[in-house]
Each structure stands twice: as C-alpha cells, then as structure tokens.
Design an enzyme around this catalytic site. Structure first.
Site, PDB file in Angstrom:
ATOM      1  N   GLU A 191       0.805  -1.229   0.000  1.00 52.27           N
ATOM      2  CA  GLU A 191       0.000   0.000   0.000  1.00 52.27           C
ATOM      3  C   GLU A 191       0.840   1.282   0.000  1.00 52.27           C
ATOM      4  OE1 GLU A 191      -2.739  -0.446   3.263  1.00 52.27           O
ATOM      5  OE2 GLU A 191      -3.882  -2.007   2.239  1.00 52.27           O
ATOM      6  N   GLU A 273      -5.603  -7.999  -1.170  1.00 53.21           N
ATOM      7  CA  GLU A 273      -6.009  -7.895   0.228  1.00 53.21           C
ATOM      8  C   GLU A 273      -7.460  -7.439   0.267  1.00 53.21           C
ATOM      9  OE1 GLU A 273      -3.401  -5.919   3.052  1.00 53.21           O
ATOM     10  OE2 GLU A 273      -5.141  -5.065   4.089  1.00 53.21           O
TER      11      GLU A 273
END
Length: 797
Positions: A191, A273
């Site tokens: 991320e 995810e």
C-alpha cells in the site's frame, strides 16, 4: 440486464424433492416461510470459459496477527492449523501471503526481520517460515505469496526503493527455500505505491539469482501500474496486478471495480487484500467479494486480511480473520463464519480451474439485490462447482440449471451455510444430493445463505472443538534460559522493534531478552518506541519485576496494566516506569491518544551502562509503586487503568538487555466479568471506550479490561477503576440504557448483585437486561422490570 430463457423441462417430482431437501435445514430457523422471488435460469456451458481462477486464501502479516499461534499447546495448535490449511476440513486456504518482516509495526505488531543489520542473516527469525511449513505439510499444492510492509533502517539508508531492498527480498527468498518453501509470488511494498524502475530491477535480479519462476505482484496499492504498460519491460516484469479492497473498505461489498487498463492488460487481477472484518459478522462481505469481484471486475485471486487473529484481545482487530486464537495458555480458539465462506470455494475448486461465463455466472434474477453466483470448471473438463450467495435477501431464490458443453450431468452435491445463524451447526452443512435429469435440475435457496453445488466429492467439515477460555495464572516467570538464541519468548508480542533471546552481557551467563533493532526502521505506519507486551490482558493487581542492562544511554520502560491499544501502536494505554541511565525516573500514564501524564518522578543514583539493575512496577487497586534495586522510588494513585498486560520497552531503539521476568499477584479489589446466562457473552464497553454515556453491550468474553467489573463496598460496579455502571439520565423506565459514567456515588450507579444472578438497580429496582433477549455480539443492555428471564441473569465467572 440478464434475460431469462424459458424454464427447463424437468419432472416436477425431482424439482420439488430437491428444493424441499435443500430447504429442510433452513426451515427450522426461519420463523415464517420467506416470500418467493424471481426464478433465474442458469446455463452452465463448459465451452464458455472466462479467466483462470488463481485461488482464495488469506494473509499472515500486516502484522503480528499470527504471533500467538506458535505458542498454542497441542492438540489445539494442530487443530487450528488443520482448520486453516487441511484440504476437505476447513478453510483449505489456497493462497497464503506471508509478511517479510522488517522490525516495525504493520498493524497489530512488529514482525522480526531476518536481517536486523546488514549481512547478519537469520533464516529462523519469527514464525512466518514455520507457518509456511505447516501450511505446505497439510496442502503441498498451496501457493505462497510474500510481501514486505516495513524494512530495517539500514536498507537503502532509509530508502525502501533501493537495491538493498531487492537484495533483502532475495535473501528472504533464499531463507524460504532453505525451509523447503517455494514462493510463487512476490510483491513490492504494501500500500505504498510503486517505483517502476525498482520493479524492473527486481525482475532482472530474480531472473539472474535463481528465482525466475517467482511472479511479481504489482503494486498492492491500486491499478495504476497498468497505466504504464506502454513500457513493455515493466509489463513483462509484472506477473499479476493486485489491488486492495476492490469492493470497498469495511463495506458490505455490494459492488467491486477495476479499470479498463487493468482489465485489458492481459494480467491476472487480484484482490490481493480484502476483509479486515470480524470473523463472524464479516461473512457477507467475504462471500460477496469473492463472487462479485469476478462478476464486476474479473478478479481471479483473493486474500483475506488476516488469516487469523492470534493476538491478545486488547489489540486492534482482535476478532478479525478466518478465526481467532488469542488465548494460548488456555488453548481456546474460535472458528469464524469467514472460514466456512472460504471453504465454500476452496473445498470445491482449485487454482487452475476456469471461470464459466455467460449465464453460468451472474446476479440472481439479474438483480444484485437478490444475490450472486459464480461457476467454475475443473481442468478435467467434466467437474464443475457453482457458488451461490443470497445475502441481504428476504425471499427464496429459485434457479433452473442446465448443464452442457461436456460437463458432468451426474450427481450434484449440495453444501450450505446459514450466514444469519449464530449456531456453528448451521455452517457448511451437507444437504441432500440432486440427481439431474438430462443435465437439468432446480434448486430453491433460502435467504442469507451460501450454497455450493458441485460434481466433486470428498469435502468435509472439521470436528475439533475448542476448550473453554481461561486466564493465564499468576505468578508468571521467565528467565529466558530455556530458549535457543534469536527466538521470541513465549507469550511476548512485539509492538515495535524486535525482542529476541541473546547471550547475556555484562558478566551474566545464560540467555537474556534483547531489543535487537538498532535504529528506526522504515515504517509502514507511525513510529513509536520499541516495546513488547507479555501476558494476559485480564491481569490486574500484580507486580512486574525485571532485570535491566542498559547498553546505550537513554531510557528504559517497564509497562503494567497495558490494556487498550488504538492505531498506531504509540496509542497503547499503559502505566510505565521510565528510568534513564543517569538515574531519572517517572511513573507515567500513557493514553490511547499518545499522551503522557507524569504521576510521580524523581532521581536516584545513576544506573550507568553495562551493569545489571532490578526494576519493579506494582499495582494494588489504584495504588502504583515503583522500585529500583529493592528501594522504593515513589508511589502514585491513579484509577484510569484497572488491568492489563505487562511489557518492556526502550525510548527509541537502544539494544538493551532484560532478564528474570517475574509477575506476582498482589492483594486488591477483585475484578470479574458479568456473563449472561442466556447468551454466554459478557457485559462489555464497546470498543473499550472510556467516554461517558457509552452504552454497554454483550460481547464474546475475551478478558479485556473493558469487561472487568469491580463490585465495590458502596454497591458500585466499576470498570477501568474510574467509571461506573450507570443508568442513562438516572432514568427508572423500562428500556433505559445502561451506560458507563464517572463514578459519582449516586443511586443510579448502585447495583445489588443477587444470588439468583440478577443485577438490580438500587434506584429503580429494575434488572440489568439484554434487550429483547438478544444474544448476539453488540446486543445493547438496558434496565427492565425483573421477570426472572435468562437475559436478566449474570454470573461473575
């Protein structure tokens, strides 16, 4: 819009029998027969294929979420591992992502690096390699994925996108190989976007250093890497495009999205995810994500965050995952509905199967409000499975199925899960088989269910059951001599930095605990002091004692009553004894807002460096006592925190050593729970809030400080040592909310705990009551006229 073909002609007797058999289990829990919704024609044609299915699974990491699993006793540890990985038993995880640890907190803890300092490689660091071995031992076909969230501070002089990081990743892959683990996929930085040149350099390095078969996932942040695929070197470097929460973060996952560049890139698209939701209440977004991710965005691989919440209940996300296991001393664990949602895919499909398109996959009745379904076929071109979800519906859903294109027209086996039930016997239930007639059959599905229909066989539901939860008894001692070096001691959860066993220094023999990350890491979330927690959040009156050897100038901290932690990890509520090498000391209350309140302070003779000293921090009720080398430093009186774990830390990243941990019980007010006779759940302050007027509710008993109540001599029921169970506004009316509030001594804060289990408000004479006989987590509590109901009876154990 989906247009409905004419209904298939099948004998009415078969249609009715199949529908009735499938509805039998649900009929006992649905109070009234649901209304019927539109019928959907499902044409499963083995010749109309879509993308290749890459698997469903979960993530161990991001971070520390699996920490306590390795400390579980047998047989419970193996039972948990079987539920996660064993084929035809539980989740049967197909994709397992492992964190490449970097000595910094990546959500729920700090995972240790295999290379704390440059060149010092330890391939036995932490527990991720062990977990990978356990997964592969149960399922040799599992696909392993690796991804870093953080990195040691020496990497690239603090620059993650560096050659150092490429070398670091490859050294981790070599460690994995030494553990017999074949890593199929490797990501960049969780991320945190991407550096395209770095990804191309990573591909070249993998190819030249024996890992040409490892596919790169880009970029675990968004789909934007696909926008750069005019650069063919970059495009060729990346094997999979992965994005997070493609159906929304903490949403109900009604719809999912990608971009046209990603969809047309020629690369597999992954929800690399998703999740972040309670292992039971998250089941609807779980199954919607894996169904609708394909329908809306052609996603073909899925990994839930996290695999398991094997962390103590004071930490964030302590019930998030496929299951939770935060009590290794008791062996207790919980198998969540999310695990069975994963089983509805993973026990009936395998990576390499093909999605089937056209009306073989779609929305029921052409309307996403009715639910969805996805069909996949085996490489044998005969077997197929269809996964239906009817989440959010109040009507039955009927499907008329026709099978063609070479697919099997034999027996269809049916498994179902009632997502609305709190009874585990309603999850993953084998229903009556269906015998198609010339490849056609009908199924009527109940609302809020998952159904898998399959021509495969061999599926099963694990039967192991958890023991009851209990607290970790005191006294608790650890002299660290029973471990090999470079190990994490039992029941310690590192929050920042890394604490390992090392040979003792300063003239002491044996093994000691040492903070071994010598500089600030490359963090994924905010920085904090390097500290570790140990033990049971239900501890309350105790003294923690520890020997300290300071290796560098600075400050060492001893933690007690460490309870609620909010993100990031610098928001750990706890009392701290802080001592500097020059002799300055303070007793500090550290809050969940990262505030420090000094309760007492002073100075003593310098501790100096490379010499051993003993520190103690003791609690009895609201009395706090600090001791160094047998001499009392000072005391304080504070009631903010009624209980919690012990811990040790340094201010910064000094490599101090610690030895001879001892936690002994003290006399003081007894903390106990209020457990509902009807629900089996505990009176809980939601979110461990300390805000006045917060209404209390039922929640799974977890030993948290927000479930610990002191019955005082003045008839109060205190939580956190400073808040009282209260009736909102002093009301005496039925249905008045029961809340927490600063203790005032008023009659609305006084309660009589009776032998029959009733808890009666002195002000109103009415009983503590679970609203409307609710038993689910989150059921709010109120006062109500005493009637002897099971929702008005409470036990203190």
């Amino acid at each position: 819009m989906h247009h409905h073909a004419p209904r298939s002609r099948i004998p009415r007797s078969i249609a009715v029998l199949a529908a009735a058999a499938l509805a039998m289990t649900a009929a006992s829990v649905v109070a009234a027969a649901p209304a019927s919704a539109a019928t959907t024609t499902v044409a499963i044609n083995g010749g109309i294929v879509g993308r290749t299915f890459d698997g469903v699974g979960a993530i161990s990491g991001g971070g520390g979420n699996s920490r306590l699993l390795i400390d579980y006793p047998e047989p419970q540890r193996s039972q948990i591992l079987d539920y996660l990985f064993k084929p035809n038993y539980g989740a049967a995880v197909q994709l397992l992502k492992l964190e490449i640890g970097g000595d910094a907190n990546s959500t729920d803890g700090s995972e240790p690096s295999h290379q704390h300092v440059r060149g010092d490689v330890n391939c036995n660091a932490g527990y991720e390699f062990w977990l990978g071995e356990q997964a592969v031992a149960r399922n040799p076909n599992i696909k392993l994925v690796a991804l870093p969230w953080t990195a040691p501070g020496w990497i690239g002089g603090g620059n993650f996108w560096s050659q150092d990081m490429i070398d670091y990743d490859i050294s981790w892959l070599n460690c994995a190989k030494g553990h017999g683990l074949n890593i199929s996929y490797l990501g960049g930085w969780n991320e945190r976007g991407h550096d395209s040149t770095w990804y191309k350099n990573l591909r070249s390095a993998l190819n030249s250093r024996g890992f040409a078969g490892v596919q790169i996932v880009g970029d675990d942040s968004g789909w934007s890497m696909a926008d750069e695929f005019g650069d063919t070197t970059l495009k060729n470097a990346v094997g999979v495009l992965g994005n997070h929460y493609v159906c929304g973060y903490l949403s109900q996952a009604d719809s999912c999205s990608t971009t046209s560049n990603a969809r047309n890139s020629g690369k597999p698209l992954w929800a690399s995810e998703f999740g972040s939701q309670d292992d039971n209440s998250g089941v609807v977004p779980y199954i919607r994500t894996v169904n609708r991710g394909y329908l809306d965005a052609e996603i073909s691989g899925y990994m839930n965050w996290p695999l398991i919440a094997a962390i103590t209940p004071n930490l964030p996300y302590s019930t998030v995952g496929l299951m939770d296991a935060g009590s290794p001393w008791s062996g207790a664990y919980r198998v969540g509905k999310n695990l069975w949602a994963n089983a509805h895919y993973a026990q009936f499909t395998q990576p390499g199967w093909k999605y089937l398109n056209s009306s073989a996959s779609g929305y029921l009745g052409g309307n996403r409000a009715n639910g969805s379904y996805v069909s996949l076929k085996s490489p044998n071109n005969s077997d197929y499975s269809t996964i239906y979800e009817t989440s959010g519906t109040t009507s039955t859903q009927t499907v008329n199925v026709t099978v063609s294109g070479g697919l099997s027209t034999g027996t269809v086996r049916v498994w179902s899960t009632d997502m609305g039930s709190s009874n585990p016997s309603s999850y993953f239930v084998r229903q009556a088989d269906i015998q198609p007639n010339n490849g056609s059959y009908t199924l009527t599905m109940q609302p809020n269910r998952i159904y898998t229909l399959t021509t495969t066989s061999g599926q099963g539901k694990g039967t192991a059951s958890s023991p009851g939860s209990s607290s970790l008894g005191l006294p608790y001692n650890d002299n660290f001599d029973g471990y090999a070096v470079r190990k994490s001691p039992r029941y310690f959860e590192d929050m920042q930095g890394s604490y390992e066993t090392r040979a003792c220094a300063a003239g002491r023999s044996g093994t000691c605990l040492q903070q071994v990350a010598p500089q600030r890491p490359i963090n994924w979330q905010d920085d904090s002091d390097a500290y570790t927690l140990v033990g049971d959040p239900s501890w309350n009156n105790y003294t923690v004692s520890l020997d300290v050897n300071m290796q560098q100038a600075g400050t060492v901290t001893l933690l007690g009553r460490a309870n609620t932690q909010l993100r990031p990890q610098n928001r750990q509520a706890a009392y701290q004894l802080r001592v500097t090498n020059t002799g300055g000391w303070s007793i500090v209350r550290h809050g969940t807002d990262n505030s420090n309140t000094t309760l007492a302070s002073g100075s003593r003779a310098a501790l100096g460096l490379n010499t051993w000293h003993n520190l103690k921090l003791g609690f009895s009720g609201t009395q706090i006592t600090a001791v160094a080398d047998g001499v009392t430093l000072g005391t304080a009186n504070d009631g903010a925190f009624g209980g919690g774990m012990a811990g040790v830390g340094v201010v910064g990243y000094q490599t101090n050593q610690f030895d001879n941990l001892s936690i002994t019980p003290n006399a003081g007010p007894v903390l106990s729970v209020l457990r509902g006779a009807e629900s089996g759940r505990c009176v809980d302050v939601p979110g461990a809030s300390q805000t006045n007027t917060t209404q209390v509710a039922l929640w799974d008993c977890n030993g948290g400080v927000n479930q610990q109540w002191v019955a005082t001599g003045s008839r109060q029921l205190q939580v956190y040592g400073s808040k009282c169970l209260d009736v909102s506004g002093g009301s005496t009316a039925d249905g008045a909310a029961v809340i927490i509030y600063d203790c005032t001594g008023g009659a609305n804060q006084q309660w009589t705990v009776n032998a029959d289990g009733s808890v009666v408000s002195v002000a109103s004479g009415k009983c503590l009551d679970a609203t409307a006989h609710g038993t689910a987590n989150g059921t709010l509590l109120e006062i109500w006229t005493c009637n002897g109901g099971a929702n008005q009876r409470w036990s203190r154990t």
